[in-house]
Enzyme design. Structure first.
Site, mmCIF file in Angstrom:
data_model
loop_
_atom_site.group_PDB
_atom_site.id
_atom_site.type_symbol
_atom_site.label_atom_id
_atom_site.label_comp_id
_atom_site.label_asym_id
_atom_site.label_seq_id
_atom_site.Cartn_x
_atom_site.Cartn_y
_atom_site.Cartn_z
ATOM 1 N N GLY A 208 0.802 -1.212 0.000
ATOM 2 C CA GLY A 208 0.000 0.000 0.000
ATOM 3 C C GLY A 208 0.843 1.273 0.000
ATOM 4 C CB THR A 209 3.870 2.268 1.905
ATOM 5 O OG1 THR A 209 3.297 1.895 3.155
ATOM 6 C CG2 THR A 209 4.727 3.506 2.081
ATOM 7 C CG ASN B 90 -5.151 3.231 9.230
ATOM 8 O OD1 ASN B 90 -5.501 4.305 8.758
ATOM 9 N ND2 ASN B 90 -4.041 3.100 9.931
ATOM 10 C CD GLN C 219 -6.850 -1.327 7.355
ATOM 11 O OE1 GLN C 219 -7.522 -2.323 7.594
ATOM 12 N NE2 GLN C 219 -5.600 -1.210 7.778
ATOM 13 C CB THR D 209 13.130 -9.495 -10.771
ATOM 14 O OG1 THR D 209 14.216 -9.198 -11.631
ATOM 15 C CG2 THR D 209 12.692 -10.935 -10.965
ATOM 16 C CB CYS E 146 -2.378 8.480 27.392
ATOM 17 S SG CYS E 146 -3.386 9.318 26.217
HETATM 18 C C1 LIG Z 1 -4.932 2.640 5.314
HETATM 19 C C2 LIG Z 1 -3.551 2.127 5.066
HETATM 20 N N1 LIG Z 1 -2.826 2.647 4.066
HETATM 21 C C3 LIG Z 1 -1.589 2.221 3.787
HETATM 22 C C4 LIG Z 1 -1.009 1.235 4.522
HETATM 23 C C5 LIG Z 1 0.373 0.776 4.187
HETATM 24 O O1 LIG Z 1 0.327 -0.458 3.503
HETATM 25 P P1 LIG Z 1 1.640 -1.391 3.440
HETATM 26 O O2 LIG Z 1 1.896 -1.861 4.815
HETATM 27 O O3 LIG Z 1 1.241 -2.506 2.514
HETATM 28 O O4 LIG Z 1 2.730 -0.575 2.876
HETATM 29 C C6 LIG Z 1 -1.711 0.676 5.598
HETATM 30 C C7 LIG Z 1 -1.087 -0.359 6.449
HETATM 31 O O5 LIG Z 1 -1.035 -0.262 7.647
HETATM 32 C C8 LIG Z 1 -3.019 1.127 5.867
HETATM 33 O O6 LIG Z 1 -3.741 0.632 6.878
#
Ligand SMILES: Cc1ncc(COP(=O)(O)O)c(C=O)c1O
Length: 382
Positions: free
Chosen positions: A71-72, A152, A180, A238, A331
């Protein structure tokens, strides 16, 4: 000791069927998909089959699916390339996005001197549509809206259809971090006004290190990573064949069993919500996470009526009892970083109470929830 995994929004247990497919791929299909001999060709065929399978389930074109490391990377790629290649001068997002979006947008603001605007949120953490309209209408610059489908941390679900249509009416591009959501909700991209979205296999019982970006046809985006011609030149490197095969299996299983999984997991969440309210009557829910329709069935974010001293021990205590969940605020952790999401939507007094995110999957049981809430209650009374 009993072990209970209630941190499925962080990552999920890999399905047995996925492990089997990946093992088979690692053992027998080690050719480089770019090689022209039979080893390479069969790997390439399998990669393209995965792309087609995913596209079919999403009602997309295979060429609109680009494999990434997760995702990132997919979020980074889309935001960065939209600014670089499509003339985006304004990014409109919210302060409760995942850092994959938030930090990328902040970086792009510095690097490209674009304008970064944040849509106001209501008391539950949902974007205020009237403010979004205002931002979209504020000037003539090319705009990209990036708002996540399912949050998330607090689980809120935004109206992706309405926001996508609003973007379209205003000539803005629309990206959603759907990490998510994909694998947990049905998707039909032909009937969803969206330009880009993202997925990560490890959120739906697949392997880590693989996901994809949906990039609508003729978007005009150019590569972010240069090198070989993999992914039609979009994303060189790759292909991690075993991961791609694992992604496919996890995706197919998720959608073949979607109705049953939603029914089962939603019932678990309903049970959790009712039970925790019964056992710890002063519990509060952050965002809309108590609402079974307005938040994802996969998580609940609770604020517990414990004082600061108790809060400090809470996660540690749960861990000792074998329970895995995520902290929702600083906290109780001793760090002063805190959750940027809760910091945005809660008052100072509310932030003084410990918040925890419990996230569920088809591998959890009501007995595990009984155990977890029993441990919390015992802790409350100690
Ligand atoms: C909403 C959301 N976006 C992006 C990510 C990042 O995804 P990844 O861990 O596959 O890079 C996460 C993971 O925690 C996520 O919950």
């Amino acid at each position: 000791m009993q072990k209970v995994y209630l941190d499925n929004a962080a990552t999920t247990q890999v399905r047995d069927e996925v492990i089997a497919k990946m093992q088979e791929a690692l053992a027998n299909c080690y050719g480089n998909p770019s090689s022209t001999h039979s080893f390479g060709r069969s790997a390439k065929t399998a990669v393209e089959k995965t792309r087609k399978t995913i596209a079919k389930i999403l009602n997309a074109l295979p060429s609109e699916i680009i494999f990434t490391s997760g995702g990132t990377e997919a979020d980074n790629m889309i935001l960065r390339c939209a600014v670089r290649d499509l003339g985006v001068k304004t990014i409109i997002t919210s302060k409760i996005e995942h850092h994959a979006v938030l930090h990328t947008a902040e970086e792009l603001e510095k690097e490209y001197n674009i304008s970064l605007r944040f849509v106001d949120l209501d008391e539950n953490g949902n974007p205020k549509i009237e403010h979004l309209k205002k931002l979209l209408d504020s000037d003539d610059s090319k705009k990209l809206v990036s708002l996540m489908h399912v949050n998330n941390e607090i689980g809120n679900i935004i109206d992706i259809q309405a926001i996508g249509e609003l973007c379209k009416e205003n000539g803005a591009l629309f990206h959603s971090d759907t990490v998510q959501s994909v694998g947990h909700y049905p998707w039909d991209v032909q009937n969803t006004p969206i330009d880009f979205f993202t997925a990560a296999a490890h959120k739906f019982h697949g392997p880590k290190g693989i996901g994809f970006a949906f990039i609508r046809k003729n978007s005009g985006l150019k590569p972010m990573i240069f090198g070989g011609s993999q992914e039609r030149g979009y994303r060189a490197g790759t292909e991690p064949f075993h991961n791609i095969v694992g992604l496919e299996e996890a995706f197919v299983q998720a959608y073949d069993n979607l109705d049953e999984e939603i029914r089962f997991t939603k019932e678990l969440k309903r049970y959790f919500v009712e039970k925790i309210k019964q056992e710890i009557p002063d519990v509060c829910f952050n965002g809309l996470s108590e609402d079974l329709d307005k938040s994802t069935y996969t998580l609940a974010n609770v604020r517990l009526p414990f004082d600061k001293q108790k809060a400090l021990m809470l996660l540690f205590h749960l861990d000792i009892k074998g329970i895995a969940c995520s902290k929702g605020s600083a906290c109780q952790s001793g760090s002063n970083m805190g959750s940027h999401v809760l910091n945005e939507i809660l008052s100072g007094e509310e932030l003084d109470k410990p918040s925890l995110r419990f996230s569920f999957s088809m591998y959890n049981t009501k007995e595990e929830i009984d155990y977890t809430i029993g441990v919390l209650k015992e802790f409350a009374e100690s």
